[in-house]
Each structure stands twice: as structure tokens, then as C-alpha cells.
Write a protein that holds these residues in place. Structure first.
Motif, PDB file in Angstrom:
ATOM      1  N   ASN A  72       6.292   9.825  -1.566  1.00 48.80           N
ATOM      2  CA  ASN A  72       5.719  10.804  -0.645  1.00 48.80           C
ATOM      3  C   ASN A  72       5.217  10.149   0.644  1.00 48.80           C
ATOM      4  OD1 ASN A  72       6.179  12.890  -2.537  1.00 48.80           O
ATOM      5  ND2 ASN A  72       4.303  12.317  -3.597  1.00 48.80           N
ATOM      6  N   PRO A  73       6.068   9.382   1.293  1.00 46.21           N
ATOM      7  CA  PRO A  73       5.632   8.683   2.505  1.00 46.21           C
ATOM      8  C   PRO A  73       5.383   9.656   3.646  1.00 46.21           C
ATOM      9  CG  PRO A  73       7.999   8.501   2.265  1.00 46.21           C
ATOM     10  CD  PRO A  73       7.488   9.214   1.038  1.00 46.21           C
ATOM     11  N   LYS A  74       4.379   9.365   4.435  1.00 47.68           N
ATOM     12  CA  LYS A  74       4.110  10.190   5.614  1.00 47.68           C
ATOM     13  C   LYS A  74       4.945   9.712   6.791  1.00 47.68           C
ATOM     14  CE  LYS A  74      -0.388  11.551   4.129  1.00 47.68           C
ATOM     15  NZ  LYS A  74      -1.785  11.509   4.194  1.00 47.68           N
ATOM     16  N   ASN A  75       5.243   8.413   6.817  1.00 47.26           N
ATOM     17  CA  ASN A  75       5.998   7.837   7.926  1.00 47.26           C
ATOM     18  C   ASN A  75       7.031   6.853   7.402  1.00 47.26           C
ATOM     19  OD1 ASN A  75       4.424   9.014  10.122  1.00 47.26           O
ATOM     20  ND2 ASN A  75       2.779   7.708   9.366  1.00 47.26           N
ATOM     21  N   THR A  76       8.135   6.779   8.097  1.00 46.09           N
ATOM     22  CA  THR A  76       9.127   5.762   7.787  1.00 46.09           C
ATOM     23  C   THR A  76       8.566   4.412   8.239  1.00 46.09           C
ATOM     24  OG1 THR A  76      10.869   7.372   8.180  1.00 46.09           O
ATOM     25  CG2 THR A  76      11.520   5.048   8.188  1.00 46.09           C
ATOM     26  N   PRO A  77       8.651   3.388   7.390  1.00 49.73           N
ATOM     27  CA  PRO A  77       8.119   2.079   7.793  1.00 49.73           C
ATOM     28  C   PRO A  77       8.739   1.585   9.104  1.00 49.73           C
ATOM     29  CG  PRO A  77       8.674   2.096   5.468  1.00 49.73           C
ATOM     30  CD  PRO A  77       9.193   3.375   6.044  1.00 49.73           C
ATOM     31  N   THR A  78       7.912   0.985   9.936  1.00 48.67           N
ATOM     32  CA  THR A  78       8.366   0.471  11.233  1.00 48.67           C
ATOM     33  C   THR A  78       9.515  -0.511  11.067  1.00 48.67           C
ATOM     34  OG1 THR A  78       6.152   0.773  12.099  1.00 48.67           O
ATOM     35  CG2 THR A  78       7.608  -0.695  13.343  1.00 48.67           C
ATOM     36  N   ALA A  79       9.438  -1.350  10.042  1.00 44.20           N
ATOM     37  CA  ALA A  79      10.496  -2.345   9.814  1.00 44.20           C
ATOM     38  C   ALA A  79      11.853  -1.685   9.581  1.00 44.20           C
ATOM     39  CB  ALA A  79      10.140  -3.235   8.625  1.00 44.20           C
ATOM     40  N   ILE A  80      11.847  -0.465   9.089  1.00 45.33           N
ATOM     41  CA  ILE A  80      13.097   0.271   8.899  1.00 45.33           C
ATOM     42  C   ILE A  80      13.542   0.882  10.225  1.00 45.33           C
ATOM     43  CG2 ILE A  80      14.175   2.229   7.719  1.00 45.33           C
ATOM     44  CD1 ILE A  80      13.521  -0.162   5.899  1.00 45.33           C
ATOM     45  N   LYS A  81      12.648   1.547  10.899  1.00 46.64           N
ATOM     46  CA  LYS A  81      12.994   2.235  12.155  1.00 46.64           C
ATOM     47  C   LYS A  81      13.501   1.285  13.224  1.00 46.64           C
ATOM     48  CE  LYS A  81       9.067   4.528  12.515  1.00 46.64           C
ATOM     49  NZ  LYS A  81       8.038   5.496  12.924  1.00 46.64           N
ATOM     50  N   LYS A  82      12.937   0.093  13.312  1.00 45.43           N
ATOM     51  CA  LYS A  82      13.323  -0.810  14.396  1.00 45.43           C
ATOM     52  C   LYS A  82      14.667  -1.494  14.167  1.00 45.43           C
ATOM     53  CE  LYS A  82      11.057  -5.095  12.990  1.00 45.43           C
ATOM     54  NZ  LYS A  82      10.044  -6.078  13.311  1.00 45.43           N
TER      55      LYS A  82
END
Length: 160
Positions: free
Chosen positions: A44-54
Motif C-alpha cells: 500500500n505505498p503512497k509514493n513510488t520510490p525515488t530510486a525507481i522513478k529516476k
């Protein structure tokens, strides 16, 4: 090739990571818990981890995560049932939805969901686990149909 491995800290996940790393692929190791050397992506993550998005776009996503419990209808615990569904089914849906909504998958990506032989066969005292793994069959078929026009392939592997 960029590869996301969910459940990379488990026995199957470790083997999958080793396989792709030995072939010089860029592997991103995901865990639902905060662990050293892993990207934390909880249920139930609220945000996609930055390490994934970048890291832009991924070619392969493999879900090896999951949870198991021994129970039957005679000792059914609704909370434990929902925990198993969240870990084994809903986690896949929420993380894949996040990846798709943020355009983090390449066209022609390959998605693999590691399920269990208990998806097809039933064992005593495995009610919640068997129901969650049986859900994977419908999930894979539905995802494969929904993502076919995008040339994204979806498959399941059933060890056991």
C-alpha cells in the motif's frame, strides 16, 4: 536491460537477482521492508520510490514477493486472510499500477509473477494461501489481456 525484482530478499528473489546480474543486466532489488542494499517499496505505498522513478523505464519486472500462512476454514482469521491477499495479490496490482501510471515500463516489457503450484492444487490447511495463489491465475490472464495492445507480456511461473 533494466530489471525490477520484487521480493529480491527472499530465496527465489535472490536467485532471480543473481541470474540477471550474472548476465550484466542492471537489477533493482525491491523489498517491502527497509533493508540495506534494497529499495523499500512497502505494501500500500503512497509514493513510488525515488530510486525507481529516476531510472526511467524498465524492461522486465518480476514479482517474487509473497507471504504464507497455514489455516483452514475451521480456524479462519479474516485479518490474516487480508494480510496474505495484500502480500500475494494486491501488492502486485498496486506496484504495477504505479509503474504504468508513471510510464516506467518500456514498450514490449516482460512481466513475470512467481506464484506457486498451490495455485492449481489444494493442500490441507492452506486456505488463505491457496485462495491468494489461485487469484494469480485470473490476475495474469486479465493483465495479459489488458496490456496486449501495449506489447507487454505477462506470465506466471508456478514453482513447487
Amino acid at each position: 536491460m533494466k530489471v525490477l525484482v520484487f521480493g529480491a530478499n527472499g530465496a527465489l528473489g535472490e536467485e532471480v537477482v543473481e541470474y540477471f546480474m550474472s548476465r550484466d543486466h542492471e537489477v533493482f532489488k525491491i523489498s517491502r521492508r527497509a533493508l540495506k542494499e534494497f529499495i523499500s517499496w512497502p505494501i500500500n505505498p503512497k509514493n513510488t520510490p525515488t530510486a525507481i522513478k529516476k531510472n526511467k523505464k524498465f524492461d522486465v519486472c518480476i514479482w517474487c514477493q509473497g507471504s504464507n500462512v497455514s489455516d483452514s476454514i475451521k480456524d479462519f482469521n479474516e485479518n490474516k486472510y487480508h494480510e496474505i491477499q495484500d502480500a500475494n495479490v494486491n501488492y502486485i496490482l498496486s506496484t504495477l499500477s504505479a509503474l504504468l501510471s508513471q510510464s516506467l515500463l518500456n514498450k514490449k516489457s516482460k512481466l513475470v509473477i512467481v506464484s506457486s503450484i498451490w495455485q492449481e492444487h489444494i493442500k490441507t490447511n492452506k486456505l488463505s494461501y491457496a485462495v491468494s495463489k489461485s487469484s494469480i491465475s485470473g490476475l495474469v490472464k486479465s493483465l495479459a489481456t489488458d496490456l496486449a495492445d501495449d506489447k507487454i507480456r505477462v506470465n506466471a511461473v508456478l514453482p513447487g
